[in-house]
Write a protein that holds these residues in place. Structure first.
Motif, PDB file in Angstrom:
ATOM      1  N   VAL A 105       0.764  -1.123  -0.265  1.00 61.22           N
ATOM      2  CA  VAL A 105      -0.009   0.146  -0.036  1.00 61.22           C
ATOM      3  C   VAL A 105       0.725   1.129   0.096  1.00 61.22           C
ATOM      4  N   ARG A 106       0.706   2.176  -0.841  1.00 57.23           N
ATOM      5  CA  ARG A 106       1.392   3.265  -1.064  1.00 57.23           C
ATOM      6  C   ARG A 106       0.979   4.342  -0.243  1.00 57.23           C
ATOM      7  N   LEU A 107       1.637   4.990   0.875  1.00 58.53           N
ATOM      8  CA  LEU A 107       1.114   5.677   1.630  1.00 58.53           C
ATOM      9  C   LEU A 107       1.719   7.061   1.639  1.00 58.53           C
ATOM     10  N   SER A 108       0.983   8.239   1.607  1.00 54.48           N
ATOM     11  CA  SER A 108       1.534   9.492   1.734  1.00 54.48           C
ATOM     12  C   SER A 108       1.336   9.952   3.094  1.00 54.48           C
ATOM     13  N   PHE A 109       2.211  10.792   3.703  1.00 54.68           N
ATOM     14  CA  PHE A 109       1.796  11.246   5.042  1.00 54.68           C
ATOM     15  C   PHE A 109       1.779  12.749   5.009  1.00 54.68           C
ATOM     16  N   GLU A 110       0.838  13.493   5.745  1.00 58.21           N
ATOM     17  CA  GLU A 110       0.482  14.876   5.875  1.00 58.21           C
ATOM     18  C   GLU A 110       0.199  14.952   7.276  1.00 58.21           C
ATOM     19  N   GLU A 111       0.384  16.572   7.574  1.00 58.03           N
ATOM     20  CA  GLU A 111      -0.003  17.040   8.909  1.00 58.03           C
ATOM     21  C   GLU A 111      -1.481  16.781   8.904  1.00 58.03           C
ATOM     22  N   GLY A 112      -2.112  16.424  10.170  1.00 53.49           N
ATOM     23  CA  GLY A 112      -3.655  16.578  10.314  1.00 53.49           C
ATOM     24  C   GLY A 112      -4.006  17.892  11.135  1.00 53.49           C
ATOM     25  N   GLY A 113      -5.154  18.143  11.255  1.00 56.10           N
ATOM     26  CA  GLY A 113      -5.654  19.133  12.004  1.00 56.10           C
ATOM     27  C   GLY A 113      -6.262  18.761  13.386  1.00 56.10           C
ATOM     28  N   PHE A 114      -5.592  17.835  14.008  1.00 57.68           N
ATOM     29  CA  PHE A 114      -5.804  17.317  15.358  1.00 57.68           C
ATOM     30  C   PHE A 114      -4.809  17.252  16.309  1.00 57.68           C
ATOM     31  N   SER A 115      -4.806  17.249  17.656  1.00 54.91           N
ATOM     32  CA  SER A 115      -3.765  17.505  18.672  1.00 54.91           C
ATOM     33  C   SER A 115      -3.629  16.618  19.535  1.00 54.91           C
ATOM     34  N   LEU A 116      -4.229  15.755  19.633  1.00 54.49           N
ATOM     35  CA  LEU A 116      -3.991  14.452  20.753  1.00 54.49           C
ATOM     36  C   LEU A 116      -3.331  13.424  20.042  1.00 54.49           C
ATOM     37  N   GLY A 117      -3.270  12.957  19.178  1.00 56.23           N
ATOM     38  CA  GLY A 117      -2.564  11.868  18.726  1.00 56.23           C
ATOM     39  C   GLY A 117      -3.562  10.913  17.763  1.00 56.23           C
ATOM     40  N   GLY A 118      -2.800  10.021  17.351  1.00 54.44           N
ATOM     41  CA  GLY A 118      -3.804   8.705  16.714  1.00 54.44           C
ATOM     42  C   GLY A 118      -3.386   9.294  15.032  1.00 54.44           C
ATOM     43  N   LEU A 119      -4.161   8.716  14.172  1.00 53.63           N
ATOM     44  CA  LEU A 119      -4.114   9.060  13.026  1.00 53.63           C
ATOM     45  C   LEU A 119      -5.523   9.059  12.078  1.00 53.63           C
ATOM     46  N   VAL A 120      -5.444   9.867  11.057  1.00 49.58           N
ATOM     47  CA  VAL A 120      -6.713   9.608  10.313  1.00 49.58           C
ATOM     48  C   VAL A 120      -6.232   8.917   8.836  1.00 49.58           C
ATOM     49  N   PHE A 121      -6.990   8.049   8.337  1.00 48.20           N
ATOM     50  CA  PHE A 121      -6.448   7.434   7.119  1.00 48.20           C
ATOM     51  C   PHE A 121      -7.514   7.755   6.161  1.00 48.20           C
ATOM     52  N   GLU A 122      -7.043   8.138   4.964  1.00 51.48           N
ATOM     53  CA  GLU A 122      -7.905   8.398   3.797  1.00 51.48           C
ATOM     54  C   GLU A 122      -7.731   7.695   2.477  1.00 51.48           C
ATOM     55  N   CYS A 123      -8.716   7.008   2.061  1.00 49.87           N
ATOM     56  CA  CYS A 123      -8.421   6.299   0.760  1.00 49.87           C
ATOM     57  C   CYS A 123      -9.318   6.667  -0.332  1.00 49.87           C
ATOM     58  N   ALA A 124      -8.738   7.702  -1.056  1.00 44.41           N
ATOM     59  CA  ALA A 124      -9.451   8.054  -2.120  1.00 44.41           C
ATOM     60  C   ALA A 124     -10.308   7.145  -2.977  1.00 44.41           C
ATOM     61  N   GLU A 125      -9.163   6.085  -3.613  1.00 45.67           N
ATOM     62  CA  GLU A 125      -9.815   5.256  -4.450  1.00 45.67           C
ATOM     63  C   GLU A 125     -11.142   4.123  -3.892  1.00 45.67           C
ATOM     64  N   LYS A 126     -11.286   4.176  -2.620  1.00 46.26           N
ATOM     65  CA  LYS A 126     -12.293   3.530  -1.881  1.00 46.26           C
ATOM     66  C   LYS A 126     -13.489   4.486  -1.443  1.00 46.26           C
ATOM     67  N   GLY A 127     -12.912   5.858  -1.477  1.00 50.42           N
ATOM     68  CA  GLY A 127     -13.985   6.698  -1.131  1.00 50.42           C
ATOM     69  C   GLY A 127     -13.991   6.661   0.506  1.00 50.42           C
ATOM     70  N   ARG A 128     -13.248   6.161   1.222  1.00 44.84           N
ATOM     71  CA  ARG A 128     -13.274   6.044   2.523  1.00 44.84           C
ATOM     72  C   ARG A 128     -12.194   7.020   3.695  1.00 44.84           C
ATOM     73  N   LYS A 129     -12.677   7.456   4.591  1.00 46.52           N
ATOM     74  CA  LYS A 129     -12.054   8.343   5.668  1.00 46.52           C
ATOM     75  C   LYS A 129     -12.138   7.524   6.849  1.00 46.52           C
ATOM     76  N   ILE A 130     -11.167   7.261   7.617  1.00 44.52           N
ATOM     77  CA  ILE A 130     -11.409   6.483   8.968  1.00 44.52           C
ATOM     78  C   ILE A 130     -10.548   7.342  10.028  1.00 44.52           C
ATOM     79  N   ASP A 131     -11.347   8.040  10.846  1.00 43.12           N
ATOM     80  CA  ASP A 131     -10.660   8.840  11.701  1.00 43.12           C
ATOM     81  C   ASP A 131     -10.508   8.172  13.045  1.00 43.12           C
ATOM     82  N   LEU A 132      -9.016   7.587  13.195  1.00 45.07           N
ATOM     83  CA  LEU A 132      -8.740   7.079  14.425  1.00 45.07           C
ATOM     84  C   LEU A 132      -8.036   8.166  15.526  1.00 45.07           C
ATOM     85  N   SER A 133      -8.052   9.522  15.200  1.00 43.42           N
ATOM     86  CA  SER A 133      -7.299  10.363  16.147  1.00 43.42           C
ATOM     87  C   SER A 133      -8.068  10.269  17.651  1.00 43.42           C
ATOM     88  N   PHE A 134      -7.057  10.655  18.516  1.00 42.64           N
ATOM     89  CA  PHE A 134      -7.526  10.577  19.792  1.00 42.64           C
ATOM     90  C   PHE A 134      -8.658  11.657  19.752  1.00 42.64           C
TER      91      PHE A 134
END
Length: 159
Positions: A105-134
């Motif tokens: 899986v080819r991943l690109s990384f960018e700074e998110g607009g959250f402050s507590l930690g965790g991650l947000v996963f966005e898959c444009a090809e599948k039209g999915r956004k999974i917010d796992l930020s704290f």
């Protein structure tokens, strides 16, 4: 005698009405105090949860936590070939290990607009956004708690 009975009945009715009014007032005050105590307790609990969430990114196992979150996101989007992962600025140091943890899986990384930690996963090809930020998890927890109890947790999040 009849007059005395009438006076006694009127007195008894007045005393009963006053006692009922006073009891209702005491009950209302007691309910208010109980509610305030429960809200204070809820505020304390969520302040402690927030404190612990803020400490988690400083723990040695935090990198593994991010990997586990990435794997959860990948499991939720089977067949993803590429995705964008949003991290806090402080967590960009984990990008290389996260990339290595997701072969195929080819991943690109960018700074998110959250402050507590965790991650947000966005898959444009599948039209999915999974917010796992704290941030999202804490907000969801507060919302569920408020929904179940009816308590507002304003100020409990330290903001």
């Amino acid at each position: 005698m009849q007059e005395e009975k009438s006076k006694l009945k009127a007195f008894t009715s007045a005393v009963t009405a006053a006692a009922q009014e006073r009891a209702a007032k005491i009950n209302a005050e007691t309910e208010q105090l109980e509610r305030e105590a429960m809200e204070d307790c809820a505020d304390d609990v969520f302040a402690e949860v927030r404190r612990r969430v803020l400490e988690l990114p400083e723990q040695p196992e935090y990198g593994n936590t991010l990997k586990e979150q990435l794997w959860r996101a990948l499991d939720a989007v089977p067949g993803a070939r590429s995705a964008r992962v949003l991290l806090r600025r402080e967590d960009m140091r984990f990008a290389q290990s996260l990339n290595a943890a997701s072969p195929g899986v080819r991943l690109s990384f960018e700074e998110g607009g959250f402050s507590l930690g965790g991650l947000v996963f966005e898959c444009a090809e599948k039209g999915r956004k999974i917010d796992l930020s704290f941030d999202a998890a804490l907000e969801d927890l507060e919302g569920r708690f408020s929904e179940i109890t009816g308590f507002s947790l304003e100020g409990a999040d330290g903001q």
